[in-house]
Design a protein around this motif. Structure first.
Motif, PDB file in Angstrom:
ATOM      1  N   PRO A 144       0.818  -1.207   0.000  1.00  7.61           N
ATOM      2  CA  PRO A 144       0.000   0.000   0.000  1.00  7.61           C
ATOM      3  C   PRO A 144       0.858   1.265   0.000  1.00  7.61           C
ATOM      4  N   VAL A 145       0.355   2.302  -0.633  1.00 10.17           N
ATOM      5  CA  VAL A 145       1.036   3.586  -0.607  1.00 10.17           C
ATOM      6  C   VAL A 145       0.932   4.148   0.804  1.00 10.17           C
ATOM      7  N   PRO A 146       2.038   4.379   1.485  1.00  8.56           N
ATOM      8  CA  PRO A 146       1.971   4.915   2.846  1.00  8.56           C
ATOM      9  C   PRO A 146       1.764   6.413   2.854  1.00  8.56           C
ATOM     10  N   GLY A 147       1.071   6.908   3.862  1.00  9.76           N
ATOM     11  CA  GLY A 147       0.896   8.340   3.992  1.00  9.76           C
ATOM     12  C   GLY A 147       2.225   9.043   4.141  1.00  9.76           C
ATOM     13  N   ALA A 148       3.219   8.330   4.672  1.00  7.64           N
ATOM     14  CA  ALA A 148       4.552   8.915   4.875  1.00  7.64           C
ATOM     15  C   ALA A 148       5.259   9.204   3.567  1.00  7.64           C
ATOM     16  N   LEU A 149       4.657   8.755   2.444  1.00  7.35           N
ATOM     17  CA  LEU A 149       5.262   9.039   1.149  1.00  7.35           C
ATOM     18  C   LEU A 149       5.366  10.550   0.923  1.00  7.35           C
ATOM     19  N   VAL A 150       4.434  11.280   1.506  1.00  2.29           N
ATOM     20  CA  VAL A 150       4.460  12.737   1.420  1.00  2.29           C
ATOM     21  C   VAL A 150       4.513  13.274   2.849  1.00  2.29           C
ATOM     22  N   PRO A 151       5.674  13.193   3.501  1.00  2.00           N
ATOM     23  CA  PRO A 151       5.769  13.539   4.918  1.00  2.00           C
ATOM     24  C   PRO A 151       5.660  15.023   5.207  1.00  2.00           C
ATOM     25  N   HIS A 152       5.994  15.858   4.245  1.00  2.00           N
ATOM     26  CA  HIS A 152       6.004  17.302   4.484  1.00  2.00           C
ATOM     27  C   HIS A 152       5.265  18.016   3.368  1.00  2.00           C
ATOM     28  N   LEU A 153       3.993  18.259   3.561  1.00  2.00           N
ATOM     29  CA  LEU A 153       3.207  18.923   2.541  1.00  2.00           C
ATOM     30  C   LEU A 153       3.703  20.336   2.258  1.00  2.00           C
ATOM     31  N   ASP A 154       4.378  20.919   3.229  1.00  2.00           N
ATOM     32  CA  ASP A 154       4.884  22.278   3.013  1.00  2.00           C
ATOM     33  C   ASP A 154       6.075  22.308   2.056  1.00  2.00           C
ATOM     34  N   GLN A 155       6.551  21.116   1.656  1.00  2.00           N
ATOM     35  CA  GLN A 155       7.641  21.039   0.696  1.00  2.00           C
ATOM     36  C   GLN A 155       7.206  20.437  -0.640  1.00  2.00           C
ATOM     37  N   CYS A 156       5.918  20.147  -0.761  1.00  2.00           N
ATOM     38  CA  CYS A 156       5.403  19.469  -1.945  1.00  2.00           C
ATOM     39  C   CYS A 156       4.480  20.371  -2.760  1.00  2.00           C
ATOM     40  N   ALA A 157       4.330  20.021  -4.027  1.00  2.14           N
ATOM     41  CA  ALA A 157       3.335  20.641  -4.900  1.00  2.14           C
ATOM     42  C   ALA A 157       2.440  19.521  -5.413  1.00  2.14           C
ATOM     43  N   LEU A 158       1.157  19.609  -5.163  1.00  2.00           N
ATOM     44  CA  LEU A 158       0.215  18.586  -5.599  1.00  2.00           C
ATOM     45  C   LEU A 158      -0.385  18.989  -6.938  1.00  2.00           C
ATOM     46  N   LEU A 159      -0.199  18.151  -7.957  1.00  2.00           N
ATOM     47  CA  LEU A 159      -0.663  18.421  -9.315  1.00  2.00           C
ATOM     48  C   LEU A 159      -1.633  17.314  -9.702  1.00  2.00           C
ATOM     49  N   LEU A 160      -2.888  17.662  -9.956  1.00  2.00           N
ATOM     50  CA  LEU A 160      -3.943  16.666 -10.060  1.00  2.00           C
ATOM     51  C   LEU A 160      -4.740  16.799 -11.344  1.00  2.00           C
ATOM     52  N   ASP A 161      -4.776  15.737 -12.127  1.00  2.00           N
ATOM     53  CA  ASP A 161      -5.683  15.674 -13.269  1.00  2.00           C
ATOM     54  C   ASP A 161      -7.120  15.610 -12.728  1.00  2.00           C
ATOM     55  N   ILE A 162      -8.099  15.898 -13.565  1.00  2.00           N
ATOM     56  CA  ILE A 162      -9.491  15.954 -13.098  1.00  2.00           C
ATOM     57  C   ILE A 162     -10.287  14.722 -13.517  1.00  2.00           C
ATOM     58  N   ASP A 163     -10.647  14.635 -14.798  1.00  2.00           N
ATOM     59  CA  ASP A 163     -11.533  13.568 -15.268  1.00  2.00           C
ATOM     60  C   ASP A 163     -10.852  12.207 -15.202  1.00  2.00           C
ATOM     61  N   GLY A 164     -11.460  11.286 -14.484  1.00  2.00           N
ATOM     62  CA  GLY A 164     -10.892   9.955 -14.343  1.00  2.00           C
ATOM     63  C   GLY A 164      -9.828   9.861 -13.281  1.00  2.00           C
ATOM     64  N   THR A 165      -9.482  10.986 -12.658  1.00  2.00           N
ATOM     65  CA  THR A 165      -8.474  11.009 -11.595  1.00  2.00           C
ATOM     66  C   THR A 165      -9.092  11.503 -10.292  1.00  2.00           C
ATOM     67  N   LEU A 166      -9.504  12.754 -10.264  1.00  2.00           N
ATOM     68  CA  LEU A 166     -10.221  13.274  -9.096  1.00  2.00           C
ATOM     69  C   LEU A 166     -11.706  12.950  -9.168  1.00  2.00           C
ATOM     70  N   LEU A 167     -12.256  13.030 -10.366  1.00  2.00           N
ATOM     71  CA  LEU A 167     -13.696  12.840 -10.560  1.00  2.00           C
ATOM     72  C   LEU A 167     -13.965  11.597 -11.391  1.00  2.00           C
ATOM     73  N   ASP A 168     -15.053  10.923 -11.073  1.00  2.00           N
ATOM     74  CA  ASP A 168     -15.476   9.767 -11.853  1.00  2.00           C
ATOM     75  C   ASP A 168     -15.915  10.221 -13.239  1.00  2.00           C
ATOM     76  N   LEU A 169     -15.609   9.411 -14.243  1.00  2.00           N
ATOM     77  CA  LEU A 169     -16.030   9.724 -15.596  1.00  2.00           C
ATOM     78  C   LEU A 169     -17.552   9.671 -15.694  1.00  2.00           C
ATOM     79  N   ALA A 170     -18.099  10.506 -16.571  1.00  2.00           N
ATOM     80  CA  ALA A 170     -19.542  10.579 -16.765  1.00  2.00           C
ATOM     81  C   ALA A 170     -19.857  10.401 -18.243  1.00  2.00           C
ATOM     82  N   PRO A 171     -21.138  10.118 -18.587  1.00  2.00           N
ATOM     83  CA  PRO A 171     -21.502   9.934 -19.998  1.00  2.00           C
ATOM     84  C   PRO A 171     -21.139  11.118 -20.883  1.00  2.00           C
ATOM     85  N   THR A 172     -21.219  12.345 -20.346  1.00  2.00           N
ATOM     86  CA  THR A 172     -20.830  13.533 -21.093  1.00  2.00           C
ATOM     87  C   THR A 172     -19.954  14.406 -20.202  1.00  2.00           C
TER      88      THR A 172
END
Length: 265
Positions: free
Chosen positions: A18-46
């Motif tokens: 499993p991916v451990p939460g400790a993989l990102v131990p210091h959020l103040d040193q990270c940049a989170l870059l997130l795709d939307i469709d199919g990554t953050l949000l479930d795909l929809a018919p349109t």
């Protein structure tokens, strides 16, 4: 199924942890870059039917604070479209496959020197939607998308029509982006990766370790540049050799992001 971290040395024996939460131990040193469709949000018919769960809105708001603003959505959608989906939230973003960028929710979107599609070619490509009433045409400004989730039988015809137009215009710098039930066409020369590279030269992202999560073929360019940025990449719904691990579905991504906010044990 749980989120997985796949290490190169484990692939031969298929051992996964499993991916451990400790993989990102210091959020103040990270940049989170997130795709939307199919990554953050479930795909929809349109494209217009995607839905932002209320708990995700709170998670993103809290992560934006914890990273001092170094959280950005990275999408093929335009920034205006992103704002409509996440309203009333406004987040930093790379939109249009790298064509535009916004460094903060309060700021304005700026172009990244990406040339738009030729208007005549755009008209010819848009006419492909007439193949079937189930094909949805989406003009993203810097690109044109032909969605066929409602008419899967048209996939071959769409790509053949696009190929014919490209053959008739060999000098036109067009790039075709195959996606999940979508064929997208844009001007070549810019990608999500070029957008991310420029984003990472600007505050508050500059000097941080990027963590990118994406699900589609168009995200492969960002996966590929993570090593040079000392970053990590994760895929969703499929395994990629360019990533450090994968999530099974968007719900797993949302849960993992929420766990990053939990106090360390």
């Amino acid at each position: 199924m749980t989120t997985k971290l796949v290490r190169p040395s484990d692939q031969a024996t298929s051992n996964q942890v499993p991916v451990p939460g400790a993989l990102v131990p210091h959020l103040d040193q990270c940049a989170l870059l997130l795709d939307i469709d199919g990554t953050l949000l479930d795909l929809a018919p349109t494209p217009r039917e995607v839905w932002v769960p209320p708990e995700l809105e709170q998670t993103l708001t809290n992560l934006l604070v914890r990273t001092s603003g170094a959280l950005a959505l990275v999408s093929g959608r335009s920034i205006n479209d992103i704002d409509l989906i996440f309203a009333p939230m406004r987040l930093p973003a790379v939109g249009g496959h790298g064509a535009e960028m916004r460094l903060s929710g309060e700021g304005e979107a700026i172009a990244t020197h990406a040339p738009p599609l030729d208007s005549e070619l755009k008209s010819r490509l848009a006419a492909i939607a007439r193949i079937s009433p189930g094909i949805l045409l989406e003009d993203k400004g810097y690109s044109l998308a032909l969605h066929y989730r409602l008419a899967p039988h048209t996939e071959k015809a769409i790509y053949e029509a696009v190929a014919a137009i490209r053959a008739e215009n060999p000098e036109a710098p067009l790039e075709v982006l195959p996606g999940k039930s979508v064929c997208e066409i844009k001007h070549s020369g810019f990608t999500k990766a070029t957008g991310v590279l420029e984003l990472m030269t600007r505050a508050p992202f500059k000097g941080r370790r990027p963590i990118f999560i994406g699900d589609d073929v168009t995200d492969e360019t960002v996966f590929a540049i993570m090593p040079e940025l000392r970053g990590l990449a994760f895929s969703v719904g499929r395994y990629s050799e360019l990533t450090s691990g994968h999530f099974d579905e968007p719900r797993d991504v949302r849960n993992w992001l929420a766990r990053l906010l939990e106090p360390a044990n």
